[in-house]
Enzyme design. Structure first.
Site, short mmCIF file in Angstrom:
data_model
loop_
_atom_site.label_atom_id
_atom_site.label_comp_id
_atom_site.label_asym_id
_atom_site.label_seq_id
_atom_site.Cartn_x
_atom_site.Cartn_y
_atom_site.Cartn_z
N GLN A 194 0.83 -1.21 0.00
CA GLN A 194 0.00 0.00 0.00
C GLN A 194 0.87 1.26 0.00
OE1 GLN A 194 -0.35 -2.67 2.07
NE2 GLN A 194 -2.42 -2.75 2.95
N GLN A 206 -0.11 -0.46 -5.66
CA GLN A 206 -1.27 -0.77 -4.83
C GLN A 206 -1.80 0.51 -4.17
OE1 GLN A 206 -0.77 -4.07 -2.18
NE2 GLN A 206 -2.65 -3.68 -1.05
N ASP A 207 -3.14 0.70 -4.26
CA ASP A 207 -3.82 1.83 -3.61
C ASP A 207 -3.39 3.19 -4.16
OD1 ASP A 207 -4.96 -0.14 -2.10
OD2 ASP A 207 -4.10 0.49 -0.18
N ASP A 243 -6.23 -2.87 -6.10
CA ASP A 243 -7.18 -1.94 -5.46
C ASP A 243 -6.81 -0.49 -5.73
OD1 ASP A 243 -8.11 -4.34 -4.36
OD2 ASP A 243 -7.10 -4.01 -2.44
N ARG A 262 -12.94 -5.71 -6.34
CA ARG A 262 -13.30 -6.66 -5.29
C ARG A 262 -13.94 -5.90 -4.14
NH1 ARG A 262 -7.90 -8.67 -2.08
NH2 ARG A 262 -6.78 -6.68 -1.96
#
Length: 272
Positions: A70, A92-93, A114, A178
């Site tokens: 993250q 990520q993120d 994500d 998701r």
């Protein structure tokens, strides 16, 4: 003002007017990340709070890399925030659309896991969504929406966007999203989906299914990745909505954009 806003940035943002506008081209390189001990909420290279924030022709990047998990490039908690012709780039993120009403137009958004997430009421319109090559063994998930209460008017709305690979994704599964939370709400419509999208479309957060309380929808998308015959069979995935139902997720009704976006001078489409 939230604790993640530094003293220097507080001085920048605390102006007499509520209308914060940043125009120009600037990429601020930073590498804060979760693996090295920074909470996700505090990893953002650029964070904005307040009301009426506009970024135009700017770049936001987190340089930590995929192995650091993250690592947020941009986080917005600002109500009535607009990002026009901007680039958000991380793994990520990447983009934390944390809360309140937000609008993204003609932006380029890069990431892996994500990489569009949060619990704002947000519309992405005419954007390029560009999954990158993740770490070995990882899967790409474009969205992770965080609605925790069915009474919240929040969700991720992706309208007339183009989803295509930013790198060679051979052997990498890429999913539309998701469900981060039990009432996760995400709608893709009138968007072009490349062949990188896995036929199942969506990935569980844990296990093999998703809560029945989520609301995921696909409507009149195009391209090889938009074929829905092999999509997951979750109760919360809606593949046969009417235009009237989908219209609720457009700029006018969903984020009340007709009341505040015209003043920004940014082009937008109010409805379907």
């Amino acid at each position: 003002m939230p604790e993640w806003v530094s003293f220097k940035d507080r001085r920048l943002l605390q102006t007499p007017s509520e209308d914060k506008r940043i125009c120009g081209c600037c990429i601020r390189r930073m590498d804060l990340n979760f693996v090295d001990g920074t909470p996700t909420f505090q990893t953002a290279t650029f964070g904005v709070a307040g009301q009426g924030f506009i970024a135009r022709d700017m770049g936001f990047r987190n340089t930590a890399g995929a192995a650091k998990h993250q690592a947020v490039a941009l986080m917005s908690t600002a109500d009535h925030s607009v990002f026009y012709r901007c680039t958000m780039d991380a793994y990520q993120d990447t983009l934390y659309a944390h809360s309140n009403r937000q609008f993204y137009r003609e932006c380029n958004i890069y990431g892996t896991v994500d990489f569009i997430f949060g619990n704002s009421a947000v519309v992405f319109q005419n954007c390029n969504i560009l999954p990158k090559k993740p770490m070995l063994g990882q899967q790409n998930t474009i969205t992770a929406q965080g609605k925790i209460d069915p009474n919240q008017n929040t969700g991720i709305s992706i309208q007339n966007c183009t989803i295509g690979p930013a790198a060679n994704l051979s052997g990498v599964q890429t999913f539309l999203g998701r469900p981060w939370k039990n009432y996760s709400t995400t709608v893709f419509f009138h968007s072009q989906m490349g062949s990188l999208i896995d036929p199942k479309g969506w990935l569980p957060w844990v296990g093999t299914s998703a809560p029945n309380t989520i609301f995921y929808a696909e409507f009149q998308n195009s391209g090889p990745g938009s074929v829905t015959k092999n999509r997951v069979t979750w109760k919360g995935l809606k593949l046969n909505l009417s235009a009237t139902q989908v219209k609720k997720f457009t700029v006018g009704p969903f984020i009340n954009g007709d009341k505040w976006i015209p003043a920004t001078g940014v082009s937008y489409k109010s409805g379907l």
